[in-house]
Design a protein around this motif. Structure first.
Motif, PDB file in Angstrom:
ATOM      1  N   GLU A 228       6.873   1.319   1.603  1.00 22.17           N
ATOM      2  CA  GLU A 228       6.017   0.146   1.467  1.00 22.17           C
ATOM      3  C   GLU A 228       4.656   0.439   2.096  1.00 22.17           C
ATOM      4  O   GLU A 228       4.579   0.933   3.224  1.00 22.17           O
ATOM      5  CB  GLU A 228       6.651  -1.062   2.161  1.00 22.17           C
ATOM      6  N   LEU A 229       3.596   0.181   1.336  1.00 21.53           N
ATOM      7  CA  LEU A 229       2.244   0.289   1.884  1.00 21.53           C
ATOM      8  C   LEU A 229       1.954  -0.990   2.652  1.00 21.53           C
ATOM      9  O   LEU A 229       2.062  -2.091   2.106  1.00 21.53           O
ATOM     10  CB  LEU A 229       1.215   0.474   0.762  1.00 21.53           C
ATOM     11  N   ILE A 230       1.614  -0.865   3.920  1.00 17.92           N
ATOM     12  CA  ILE A 230       1.390  -2.028   4.763  1.00 17.92           C
ATOM     13  C   ILE A 230      -0.033  -2.029   5.307  1.00 17.92           C
ATOM     14  O   ILE A 230      -0.741  -1.015   5.232  1.00 17.92           O
ATOM     15  CB  ILE A 230       2.394  -2.096   5.932  1.00 17.92           C
ATOM     16  N   GLY A 231      -0.447  -3.181   5.866  1.00 15.67           N
ATOM     17  CA  GLY A 231      -1.760  -3.308   6.490  1.00 15.67           C
ATOM     18  C   GLY A 231      -1.627  -3.785   7.915  1.00 15.67           C
ATOM     19  O   GLY A 231      -0.513  -3.958   8.434  1.00 15.67           O
ATOM     20  N   LYS A 232      -2.753  -4.036   8.554  1.00 16.04           N
ATOM     21  CA  LYS A 232      -2.729  -4.408   9.967  1.00 16.04           C
ATOM     22  C   LYS A 232      -2.009  -5.723  10.214  1.00 16.04           C
ATOM     23  O   LYS A 232      -1.475  -5.954  11.297  1.00 16.04           O
ATOM     24  CB  LYS A 232      -4.151  -4.472  10.519  1.00 16.04           C
TER      25      LYS A 232
END
Length: 483
Positions: A228-232
């Motif tokens: 999964e590509l995640i962010g802050k």
């Protein structure tokens, strides 16, 4: 990965989430099947987490079994330590004041169910509290001393104490929390691990382009990972994963470092590790480390507002000034005169008390040696941007002139002293993924810097190894999970 909900009376848990098994603490503690279960994630919803209760031992033994558990014993102990409960950041304090400013009473109780509250106006605060304490069911007490609101206490909520009319909402929040894409039943047996890749789609010069990210995802999936590509904003979800791979430019005073540190505390395998970020991201530290270990570098002086006079006598002009946490050629300037140096130093010390002054070594290219676990992955030549002295020219009006061209070489065609110097530098940092910038002058190698978050771009650094480059990096990350 198996998902377990441990609750005192499983029959009272009416929510059916695919891929999630609901069991009692007795079953979890006594049934050998759960003791031997590998790659399991445990959601501990026991009635009581007090020391030496069954709820306490569920979290304790889950850790001993190498299983992921929420809340962890560390989280439970944090909740009992008043000093830790009250040690909130300025940002969180500002959110508390803003959220509760309309309340006229002297006390306010906030229930947090799987990072949510029944009232949407308190949802953001609920998520922040979940980030702090990582407990699925939490009750926070705030008090107002007449001047401001303070977090007085935070305690876990026994499932049996949840009001009956709250249960439908708890089920809704739990379903959102548990029924993520990777929890789909069809995926349970297909994937052994959950891998988070931290990215920032808005970043101007990210460490990996879209093509490379797709290759990383493909490599990880072939090796048994759900990716999964995640962010802050996914900081609070890190404990849901087994590994974190950071593909956003890192910095110490930044969410990338905080997420790396959090992931490490939660037992995830991490690239870049917080130690690597600390050692590489600050050029003052790096300059001192390389100097003490006699790694060749351009002549370097650490300066401040009171000692920059006379630097030109030691370094000559032109010379280079660098902010300690600069990256991708930003925060790096070349000065040609004492007056120019004085002005730039005055400007830069407003940002950092210490800055780097370095001898200018003019070359048409920099070597970049990519290193993983003290082995060379790739070696590139990055040429200077058109009519510029750096690889990147952020002031260029033409997009094609922002960066220079590149060549990539088989490792056996690279001068041995370039590789040896690069490896000596990375051994001082750790066994992670690094990019060493090296200048070659008169047959000698000089380390410019070591990057903890090197470029891996599709069509550039992978030009020789192809998909094997991505596979090797992911394999190293997965070996960290197994360790």
């Amino acid at each position: 990965m198996k998902k377990l909900i441990v609750i005192n009376h499983p029959q009272k848990w009416t929510l059916d989430v695919p891929g999630v098994e609901v069991i009692s603490p007795k079953a979890y503690l006594e049934d050998e099947k759960y003791a031997k279960m590998k790659n399991a994630r445990v959601f501990n919803l026991c009635y009581d987490y007090a020391y030496q209760t069954r709820g306490y031992y569920v979290s304790l033994l889950a850790a001993a079994r190498g299983q992921k558990v929420i809340p962890s014993v560390k989280n439970l102990l944090d909740l009992k330590a008043q000093a830790i409960v009250k040690s909130i950041s300025e940002e969180q304090d500002a959110l508390i004041q803003k959220t509760l400013k309309h309340i006229r009473s002297k006390e306010f109780i906030l229930s947090v169910y799987f990072a949510h509250n029944l009232s949407p106006q308190y949802d953001k605060l609920a998520r922040e509290l979940y980030k702090l304490f990582q407990a699925p069911l939490l009750r926070a007490r705030f008090v107002n001393d007449g001047k401001k609101w303070e977090l007085s206490s935070a305690k876990t909520i026994p499932f049996k104490e949840i009001p009956e009319h709250h249960i439908p909402f708890v089920n809704q929040f739990a379903e959102q929390y548990l029924q993520l894409k990777r929890y789909d039943k069809a995926r349970v047996d297909k994937y052994r691990y959950d891998l988070a890749i931290l990215v920032n789609p808005e970043e101007k010069s990210a460490p990996s382009n879209k093509k490379a990210l797709n290759h990383f995802v493909d490599a990880a999936e072939k090796l048994g990972c759900y990716v999964e590509l995640i962010g802050k904003d996914d900081y609070s979800r890190l404990s849901e994963f087994d590994a974190l791979f950071i593909r956003e430019t890192t910095s110490v005073n930044h969410h990338t470092y905080r997420m790396s540190r959090r992931a490490q505390r939660e037992g995830l395998a991490v690239i870049d590790s917080p130690e690597s970020i600390l050692r590489c991201a600050n050029k003052v530290y790096l300059a001192e480390l390389l100097s003490l270990n006699r790694i060749p570098t351009p002549r370097t002086i650490i300066i401040h507002s009171e000692n920059h006079k006379g630097v030109e006598k030691k370094l000559g002009f032109p010379c280079v000034l660098k902010l300690p946490d600069s990256s991708f050629s930003q925060g790096v300037v070349k000065v040609n005169t004492p007056e120019e140096m004085r002005l730039k130093v005055k400007e830069m010390v407003k940002v950092s008390d210490l800055i780097i002054a370095q001898e200018f070594l003019p070359t048409s290219y920099d070597w970049r040696v990519g290193v993983l676990n003290n082995e060379v992955l790739f070696v590139c030549k990055y040429y200077m941007a058109k009519d510029h002295w750096q690889i990147y020219n952020w002031g260029s009006r033409k997009k094609n002139d922002v960066s220079g061209t590149f060549d990539i070489f088989p490792i056996d065609q690279v001068p041995a002293y370039i590789i040896e110097t690069a490896l000596k530098a990375t051994r001082l940092i750790g066994n992670g993924l690094y990019g060493v910038d090296v200048k070659e002058v008169d047959g000698k190698a000089y380390v410019i810097e070591v990057n903890d978050n090197p470029n891996i771009d599709g069509g550039v650094e992978d030009s020789i190894m192809g998909e094997k480059l991505y596979t090797k990096i992911i394999e190293h990350l997965l070996s960290g999970i197994n360790r």
